[in-house]
Design a protein around this motif. Sequence first.
Motif, mmCIF file in Angstrom:
data_model
loop_
_atom_site.group_PDB
_atom_site.id
_atom_site.type_symbol
_atom_site.label_atom_id
_atom_site.label_comp_id
_atom_site.label_asym_id
_atom_site.label_seq_id
_atom_site.Cartn_x
_atom_site.Cartn_y
_atom_site.Cartn_z
ATOM 1 N N GLU A 272 0.543 -0.711 0.176
ATOM 2 C CA GLU A 272 -0.282 0.328 -0.034
ATOM 3 C C GLU A 272 0.700 1.443 0.250
ATOM 4 O OE1 GLU A 272 -3.319 -0.490 2.565
ATOM 5 O OE2 GLU A 272 -2.269 -1.714 3.125
ATOM 6 N N PRO A 273 1.428 1.236 -1.098
ATOM 7 C CA PRO A 273 2.580 2.557 -0.802
ATOM 8 C C PRO A 273 2.176 4.132 -1.045
ATOM 9 C CG PRO A 273 2.392 1.395 -3.059
ATOM 10 C CD PRO A 273 1.866 0.560 -2.346
ATOM 11 N N LEU A 274 3.044 4.592 -0.646
ATOM 12 C CA LEU A 274 2.379 6.302 0.091
ATOM 13 C C LEU A 274 3.373 6.418 -0.604
ATOM 14 C CD1 LEU A 274 0.894 6.374 3.545
ATOM 15 C CD2 LEU A 274 -0.244 6.237 1.089
ATOM 16 N N HIS A 281 9.680 10.481 -2.624
ATOM 17 C CA HIS A 281 10.101 8.651 -2.152
ATOM 18 C C HIS A 281 9.024 8.198 -1.133
ATOM 19 C CE1 HIS A 281 14.273 10.627 -1.232
ATOM 20 N NE2 HIS A 281 14.669 9.329 -1.931
ATOM 21 N N SER A 282 8.728 6.693 -1.445
ATOM 22 C CA SER A 282 7.854 5.922 -1.166
ATOM 23 C C SER A 282 7.818 5.377 -0.691
ATOM 24 C CB SER A 282 7.474 5.201 -2.581
ATOM 25 O OG SER A 282 6.998 6.368 -3.707
ATOM 26 N N LYS A 317 0.331 10.705 -0.492
ATOM 27 C CA LYS A 317 -0.613 10.552 -1.306
ATOM 28 C C LYS A 317 -0.403 8.617 -1.848
ATOM 29 C CE LYS A 317 -1.701 15.043 -0.733
ATOM 30 N NZ LYS A 317 -2.435 14.983 0.277
ATOM 31 N N ALA A 318 -1.213 8.504 -1.254
ATOM 32 C CA ALA A 318 -1.373 6.595 -1.833
ATOM 33 C C ALA A 318 -0.952 6.774 -3.052
ATOM 34 C CB ALA A 318 -3.013 6.680 -1.884
ATOM 35 N N ASP A 319 -0.380 5.641 -4.034
ATOM 36 C CA ASP A 319 0.042 5.839 -5.136
ATOM 37 C C ASP A 319 0.137 4.326 -5.728
ATOM 38 O OD1 ASP A 319 1.754 5.409 -7.645
ATOM 39 O OD2 ASP A 319 3.577 6.945 -6.463
ATOM 40 N N LYS A 325 3.061 -1.527 -9.917
ATOM 41 C CA LYS A 325 3.962 -2.014 -10.508
ATOM 42 C C LYS A 325 4.835 -2.960 -9.149
ATOM 43 C CE LYS A 325 6.022 2.755 -12.688
ATOM 44 N NZ LYS A 325 7.304 3.490 -12.548
ATOM 45 N N VAL A 326 4.201 -2.728 -8.272
ATOM 46 C CA VAL A 326 4.703 -3.812 -7.768
ATOM 47 C C VAL A 326 3.670 -4.803 -7.339
ATOM 48 C CG1 VAL A 326 4.467 -4.494 -4.679
ATOM 49 C CG2 VAL A 326 5.208 -2.265 -5.401
ATOM 50 N N LYS A 327 3.098 -5.112 -7.559
ATOM 51 C CA LYS A 327 1.559 -6.377 -7.889
ATOM 52 C C LYS A 327 2.771 -6.651 -8.704
ATOM 53 C CE LYS A 327 -2.209 -4.805 -5.724
ATOM 54 N NZ LYS A 327 -3.904 -4.214 -6.109
ATOM 55 N N GLY A 328 2.968 -6.276 -10.158
ATOM 56 C CA GLY A 328 3.563 -7.053 -10.909
ATOM 57 C C GLY A 328 4.671 -7.794 -11.267
ATOM 58 N N ALA A 329 5.473 -6.701 -10.476
ATOM 59 C CA ALA A 329 6.680 -7.210 -9.637
ATOM 60 C C ALA A 329 6.752 -8.922 -9.317
ATOM 61 C CB ALA A 329 7.966 -6.365 -8.980
#
Length: 347
Positions: A272-274, A281-282, A317-319, A325-329
């Motif tokens: 759940e990247p912010l 930075h995330s 902010k929610a990204d 991209k994370v789910k794809g990785a």
Amino acid sequence: MPAAPHRRGRSRRDEAVDDNIEEDDASQQHAEEDAVAEDDEEEQPRRSNKAGKRSTKAAGKQPAAEPLSDVGEDDTADDNLPVNEETFGDKPLDRHEGTKLQGMATDWNMMEKTLRASAFSLLTEVSSAVADGADFDPYIQELARLDLLMRQIVDIDVEILSHEKTLTELHQQVVGGAEIDNILDRYTAGVQEKSEAYEKKTSRQRYAKSDAYAKFRQAIYEVQHPEEAMPPIVEFLPQEEGDNSDDDDDDIQVGGIVQDLKCPITLILLAEPLTSTVCGHSFSKDAITQMLGPSRTVRKMCPAAGCNKQICLNDLKADKDLERKVKGAERRARRREDEMDAEEIVE
């Protein structure tokens, strides 16, 4: 004993009399209904005439309604007007008519923003998904088709901007006091001049500086070459006559960067990247909220290595793009593990 037959005979006569009475009553009832119907038919015209007279009197007391097509005609007269002599006349434009030009330029600008928010984003997302299977011919062909489609949309975007820029330039001339009486010719010539200049450019000159095309290629490259920086964008575009390395700007030669999908706090893939609007930075949502504390306005040093910015919860902010991209990785990592397991089983 003779009385019984007598009673039966009297009963038949009574029945006959009753039948005659019922027939007479029915005939009388039908006659009455016919009479009422005739009276109603005669009364109806009289009622209609009276109602018509009342309607005529009522209509005479109220003004006639205006046609719907005319309603609001004056209010919308200045909206979505074409650029021609009929709209602006053949006299020099005044400031009021110059405002019309600026309104038209704003409409073109809104169209361009809609194109970016819809077509560009959708194509980039679809291409990233297709790149997952780019080891197979159908997927390779589909990526090539999507690349061509993205270039065509970039061309449309430039065409829209040429209309906006031409109208804005004309508006600025009017505001500056210039006398413009041939608005149609100036507008057509301005758009045509920008279009011809764009058509003379090579593919590298058209698309290497396009942010939308660069993001499109970056999304594909991240899938196909994780943990590698994307090379300069010109390497994805064929060199044509007119392309000289000496003429290339430095910003064209800049390639992509490797985006770290790991949280600098947990050192594992983001959850759940912010993303910080202060430094870019995330972080994983749970990790950064726990580090910054309950207050949304108290600032603390960014935990990313080498960053000297201070951030707070309100800066995060929610990204969704980064989450995709994370789910794809994660999906690609699982696929690689499955392939390795399959190879071990075969051996």
